[in-house]
Design a protein around this motif. Structure first.
Motif, PDB file in Angstrom:
ATOM      1  N   ARG A  21       0.835  -1.161   0.062  1.00 57.74           N
ATOM      2  CA  ARG A  21       0.115   0.081   0.005  1.00 57.74           C
ATOM      3  C   ARG A  21       0.928   1.406  -0.072  1.00 57.74           C
ATOM      4  O   ARG A  21       2.040   1.284   0.526  1.00 57.74           O
ATOM      5  CB  ARG A  21      -1.146   0.042   1.241  1.00 57.74           C
ATOM      6  N   HIS A  22       0.461   2.651  -0.537  1.00 62.77           N
ATOM      7  CA  HIS A  22       1.156   3.596  -0.566  1.00 62.77           C
ATOM      8  C   HIS A  22       1.499   4.150   0.726  1.00 62.77           C
ATOM      9  O   HIS A  22       0.714   3.660   1.553  1.00 62.77           O
ATOM     10  CB  HIS A  22       0.405   4.654  -1.323  1.00 62.77           C
ATOM     11  N   GLY A  23       2.253   5.124   0.688  1.00 63.40           N
ATOM     12  CA  GLY A  23       2.620   5.546   2.381  1.00 63.40           C
ATOM     13  C   GLY A  23       1.371   6.921   2.333  1.00 63.40           C
ATOM     14  O   GLY A  23       0.508   6.993   1.625  1.00 63.40           O
ATOM     15  N   GLU A  24       1.531   7.085   3.588  1.00 65.23           N
ATOM     16  CA  GLU A  24       0.418   8.263   4.150  1.00 65.23           C
ATOM     17  C   GLU A  24       0.289   9.456   3.376  1.00 65.23           C
ATOM     18  O   GLU A  24       1.482  10.130   2.881  1.00 65.23           O
ATOM     19  CB  GLU A  24       0.830   8.505   5.540  1.00 65.23           C
ATOM     20  N   THR A  25      -0.922  10.016   3.174  1.00 64.67           N
ATOM     21  CA  THR A  25      -1.197  11.214   2.797  1.00 64.67           C
ATOM     22  C   THR A  25      -1.999  12.017   3.759  1.00 64.67           C
ATOM     23  O   THR A  25      -2.261  11.599   4.679  1.00 64.67           O
ATOM     24  CB  THR A  25      -1.967  11.198   1.206  1.00 64.67           C
ATOM     25  N   GLU A  26      -1.954  13.298   3.422  1.00 68.42           N
ATOM     26  CA  GLU A  26      -2.623  14.111   4.317  1.00 68.42           C
ATOM     27  C   GLU A  26      -4.017  13.810   4.511  1.00 68.42           C
ATOM     28  O   GLU A  26      -4.741  13.961   5.528  1.00 68.42           O
ATOM     29  CB  GLU A  26      -2.245  15.686   3.954  1.00 68.42           C
ATOM     30  N   TRP A  27      -4.621  13.269   3.338  1.00 68.42           N
ATOM     31  CA  TRP A  27      -5.913  12.891   3.366  1.00 68.42           C
ATOM     32  C   TRP A  27      -6.215  11.704   4.279  1.00 68.42           C
ATOM     33  O   TRP A  27      -7.161  11.683   4.487  1.00 68.42           O
ATOM     34  CB  TRP A  27      -6.455  12.998   1.849  1.00 68.42           C
TER      35      TRP A  27
END
Length: 217
Positions: free
Chosen positions: A8-14
């Motif tokens: 899974r991708h890394g964290e985003t602000e959303w």
């Protein structure tokens, strides 16, 4: 036999704000960029057998894949079939906002109605069919190889359900952590889970995707 290691991708602000991203191209935040470097450090050229790297063409997945690809000397093959579920009118809203503005659709998504089509989006069944077809196609192109696939929580959720024979409506009890490594084996058209939710490479800052809808990130 093909090994698909889904990341899974890394964290985003959303992610942090619990806002529905879907197919909107939201970038990684500072923690997400650090997580991308941490997952890359998990792999060692010459020791870890990786033959190809695929990614969703959305920036948060592609940018998570880049450090690993650079470390292993591989190109990132972009595939829109690995995108998150298209949430249509939900995209851009917080979970509180979607429940207030679109209560009927919010209930259908929360209760995982397979054939409820969101306005401007995909039904859960359409999304499931897209993900399974995409991963089957990637596996068929790499017999006997190990492939890293950088993607989204909804894709991970779909893959786990398909491999485990779970209903689309079954309650989720499996994790969908940011930059977790989730291993599948595909052989003669059959899928099985070979390991799930590996985050041993992370040094704190774990972000769990336990949220409604579960596959909006």
């Amino acid at each position: 036999m093909t090994e698909l290691w889904l990341v899974r991708h890394g964290e985003t602000e959303w992610n942090r704000l619990r806002r529905v991203q879907g197919t909107l191209d939201i970038g990684l935040n500072a923690l997400g960029r650090a997580q991308a470097e941490q997952v890359a450090a998990r792999f060692h050229p010459g020791r870890d057998r990786v033959h190809a790297i695929y990614s969703s063409d959305l920036g948060r997945a592609h940018d998570t894949a880049r450090p690993t690809a650079a470390r292993l000397g591989l190109e990132v093959r972009l595939d829109p079939g690995l995108r998150e579920r298209k949430y249509g009118i939900f995209e851009g809203l917080s979970f509180d906002e979607l429940a207030e503005r679109h209560p009927e659709a919010a209930v259908a998504v929360r209760e995982r109605h397979p054939d409820y089509e969101l306005d401007g989006g995909e039904s859960l069944r359409q999304f499931h069919q897209r993900v399974v077809a995409t991963l089957d196609r990637i596996a068929a192109a790499h017999p006997g190889e190990r492939v890293l696939v950088f993607t989204h929580s909804g894709v991970l959720d779909t893959a786990y359900r398909h491999a485990q024979g779970l209903s689309l409506r079954a309650e989720r009890r499996h994790t969908l952590h940011n930059v977790s490594i989730n291993r599948l084996v595909v052989e003669d058209g059959a899928w099985r889970v070979d390991g799930w939710g590996d985050v041993a490479h992370l040094d704190g800052g774990l972000q769990d995707a336990w949220e409604e809808p579960a596959d909006a990130a």
